[in-house]
Design an enzyme around this catalytic site. Structure first.
Site, PDB file in Angstrom:
ATOM      1  N   ARG A  69     -31.712 -53.862-114.275  1.00 38.38           N
ATOM      2  CA  ARG A  69     -30.709 -54.884-114.637  1.00 38.38           C
ATOM      3  C   ARG A  69     -29.371 -54.577-113.942  1.00 38.38           C
ATOM      4  O   ARG A  69     -28.715 -55.456-113.403  1.00 38.38           O
ATOM      5  CB  ARG A  69     -30.574 -54.918-116.158  1.00 38.38           C
ATOM      6  CG  ARG A  69     -29.549 -55.833-116.803  1.00 38.38           C
ATOM      7  CD  ARG A  69     -29.766 -57.279-116.499  1.00 38.38           C
ATOM      8  NE  ARG A  69     -29.071 -57.623-115.274  1.00 38.38           N
ATOM      9  CZ  ARG A  69     -28.833 -58.844-114.828  1.00 38.38           C
ATOM     10  NH1 ARG A  69     -29.266 -59.885-115.489  1.00 38.38           N
ATOM     11  NH2 ARG A  69     -28.180 -59.065-113.723  1.00 38.38           N
TER      12      ARG A  69
ATOM     13  N   CYS B  89     -17.968 -55.490-113.383  1.00 36.93           N
ATOM     14  CA  CYS B  89     -18.750 -55.933-114.547  1.00 36.93           C
ATOM     15  C   CYS B  89     -17.866 -56.804-115.430  1.00 36.93           C
ATOM     16  O   CYS B  89     -18.279 -57.834-115.957  1.00 36.93           O
ATOM     17  CB  CYS B  89     -19.253 -54.747-115.358  1.00 36.93           C
ATOM     18  SG  CYS B  89     -20.107 -53.494-114.398  1.00 36.93           S
TER      19      CYS B  89
ATOM     20  N   HIS C  35     -18.168 -60.176-117.884  1.00 32.84           N
ATOM     21  CA  HIS C  35     -18.508 -59.737-119.252  1.00 32.84           C
ATOM     22  C   HIS C  35     -17.304 -59.293-120.058  1.00 32.84           C
ATOM     23  O   HIS C  35     -17.380 -58.334-120.816  1.00 32.84           O
ATOM     24  CB  HIS C  35     -19.546 -58.611-119.188  1.00 32.84           C
ATOM     25  CG  HIS C  35     -20.838 -59.023-118.542  1.00 32.84           C
ATOM     26  ND1 HIS C  35     -21.749 -59.849-119.160  1.00 32.84           N
ATOM     27  CD2 HIS C  35     -21.361 -58.739-117.323  1.00 32.84           C
ATOM     28  CE1 HIS C  35     -22.790 -60.041-118.351  1.00 32.84           C
ATOM     29  NE2 HIS C  35     -22.575 -59.386-117.229  1.00 32.84           N
TER      30      HIS C  35
ATOM     31  N   CYS D   3     -27.166 -56.647-111.093  1.00 33.60           N
ATOM     32  CA  CYS D   3     -25.745 -57.017-111.208  1.00 33.60           C
ATOM     33  C   CYS D   3     -25.009 -56.617-109.929  1.00 33.60           C
ATOM     34  O   CYS D   3     -24.257 -57.411-109.373  1.00 33.60           O
ATOM     35  CB  CYS D   3     -25.096 -56.332-112.404  1.00 33.60           C
ATOM     36  SG  CYS D   3     -25.510 -57.089-113.982  1.00 33.60           S
TER      37      CYS D   3
END
Lengths: 274, 206
Positions: free
Chosen positions: A231, A183, A187, A235
């Site tokens: 969501r 992630c 991000h 990802c």
């Protein structure tokens, strides 16, 4: 010596080049912002609200083999209390001896109260492009909407709640799969984007507070509401990982970490996304 | 005097405890592995390796992707050893095919099986490359004019190949996939992308 004018010309060209690129970036960003503003101008234009209404009707209708409604489902603030519950999720539930987010808890209530088969519910829990959000997702949208305007206030007091947040943070940074993604890869910086899509810096409370509360959100590109569990699956799909199971400890832990990071941020679900 | 030394000892002890607490992982690694294994129940046997980070990824994740010098050196050495070079010693392929590969993000997702086309490199997802393509990401640096900026040097052609084949050999804990080492792209495809970057005719350099 003769090379010099060429070099200067090349340097000038390079400078001109980068300023053109810069102007182009700014222009693209302006166009994107205008699009976002148009989507936001009329909050009632958000089709996700229809799914929230559908979710409310489903919540209150007797369903499943046991033919009962979910009005006895305890989302953490007592049986049947929906208002404000989403703001404190994920939380630890004694009856399940687990930390659960909104979707996992609704799944649990559908199984335990209504008698649905869990395996059936997690088999294909998310809609394909163009299909409306499924029943569980519509109810999650309703539950989130009933905390709209409130701020994320996860309790994070129970040892298992603390563990879920810590696990979520580890998972956020865990790199694996054939692309070595995590992630954090997308991000963990400010102002970056994939193609033209801006990437929120989710490890940063300031940015997490802005965006986490928009989920579940209506997605214009796929014309349906996408929940947070969906969501996250998406990802992992891009990360070249297998299908993330709805209600898994990994998904709950990531949501616990995100909501904790977004603590104090206002919930505005369903949001409106590209 | 005595009082002072007691305080110093106390501070010293507190420091050691804090350091120990920092060293101990917050979550038991076995718990993390078990949670990941359980979260992807439909993963087939030949996908299990995707769930577990290799030594390099473990080290990168543990150090927030900026490992100390000794570890970063070990990563570079390990990853450099994975690089396979073109048999004919030529690094420049077809830049036009490189452009196609830079546009495509196809491959290795669970919806990409059985494969319907070749895997892409998806360079534009993160990098600016040409003036023509305005839809580019900014996770990686802009590569506009890359070959020209490197004066099309042969050494830099080889270096570009190595970066694409295994980014960690040059930049330990880079966010870029190890396209060659992880068999995302073939040697021929990597040569095409090298050409996209390093050929004077490529639109990257026009």
């Amino acid at each position: 010596m003769e090379l010099r004018p060429t070099l200067i010309a090349a340097a000038c060209a390079a400078i001109a080049f980068s300023s053109i690129a810069f102007a182009q970036d700014a222009e693209t960003e302006k166009g994107l912002e205008k699009y976002r503003q148009m989507l936001k101008q009329d909050p009632w234009s958000n089709p996700g609200l229809l799914d929230s209404d559908r979710g409310e009707a489903l919540w209150k209708t007797p369903r499943g083999p046991k033919n009962v409604s979910l009005e006895q489902c305890d989302l953490g603030k007592g049986a049947g209390k929906v208002e404000g519950a989403f703001a404190e999720l994920p939380r630890y539930f004694v009856d399940a001896d687990k930390v659960m987010d909104a979707e996992t808890r609704i799944l649990w209530c559908m199984e335990k109260l209504q008698g649905f088969n869990r395996a059936d519910l997690v088999k294909k829990p998310h809609p394909g492009g163009g299909q409306p959000v499924k029943e569980l997702g519509a109810m999650a949208t309703y539950v989130a909407n009933k905390s709209s305007g409130l701020k994320f206030a996860p309790k994070a007091q129970h040892a298992k709640e603390k563990e879920a947040i810590a696990l979520g943070k580890v998972l956020f940074n865990r790199r694996s799969g054939p692309f070595d993604f995590s992630c954090a890869g997308c991000h963990s910086a400010e102002g970056t984007r994939i193609r033209l899509q801006g990437l929120p810096y989710l490890a940063n409370p300031k940015e997490a507070r802005k965006v986490v509360g928009e989920w579940p959100a209506y997605r214009v590109s796929t014309t349906h509401v996408m929940t947070m569990q969906h969501r996250l699956l998406d990802c992992y799909w891009q990360m070249r990982m297998p299908e993330l199971e709805l209600g898994s400890d990994v998904s709950v832990a990531l949501i616990a970490y995100l909501n904790k990071t977004a603590e104090g941020g206002t919930i505005s679900a369903p949001g409106l996304k590209r | 005097m005595r009082k002072t030394s007691i305080i110093i000892v106390a501070i010293g002890l507190a420091g050691t405890t804090a350091a120990l607490a920092q060293q101990k992982p917050v979550v038991d690694p076995a718990r993390v592995d078990a949670a990941v294994k359980a979260a992807f129940p439909t993963a087939p046997a030949d996908w299990q390796a995707r769930l577990v980070p290799d030594e390099t990824m473990k080290q990168c994740s543990a150090h927030g992707n900026s490992p100390p010098k000794a570890i970063s050196g070990a990563i570079q050495k390990r990853e450099m050893a994975t690089i396979q070079y073109p048999a004919d010693g030529k690094f420049l392929g077809d830049w036009k095919n490189g452009e196609k590969l830079a546009q495509s993000g196809y491959g290795l997702r669970f919806t990409d099986y059985p494969p319907r086309q070749v895997n892409g490199g998806n360079c534009y997802a993160c990098h600016q490359l040409t003036k023509q393509e305005v839809s580019y990401g900014t996770v990686g640096p802009s590569l506009l004019g890359y070959g020209k900026l490197h004066e099309f040097k042969q050494a830099d052609v080889k270096a570009a190949y190595e970066k694409i084949y295994n980014s960690h050999a040059t930049f330990p804990c880079s966010f870029m996939p190890r396209f060659g080492a992880n068999k995302v792209l073939t040697i021929e495809q990597i040569k095409d992308i090298v050409a996209l970057l390093m050929s004077p005719e490529s639109s990257v350099n026009k």
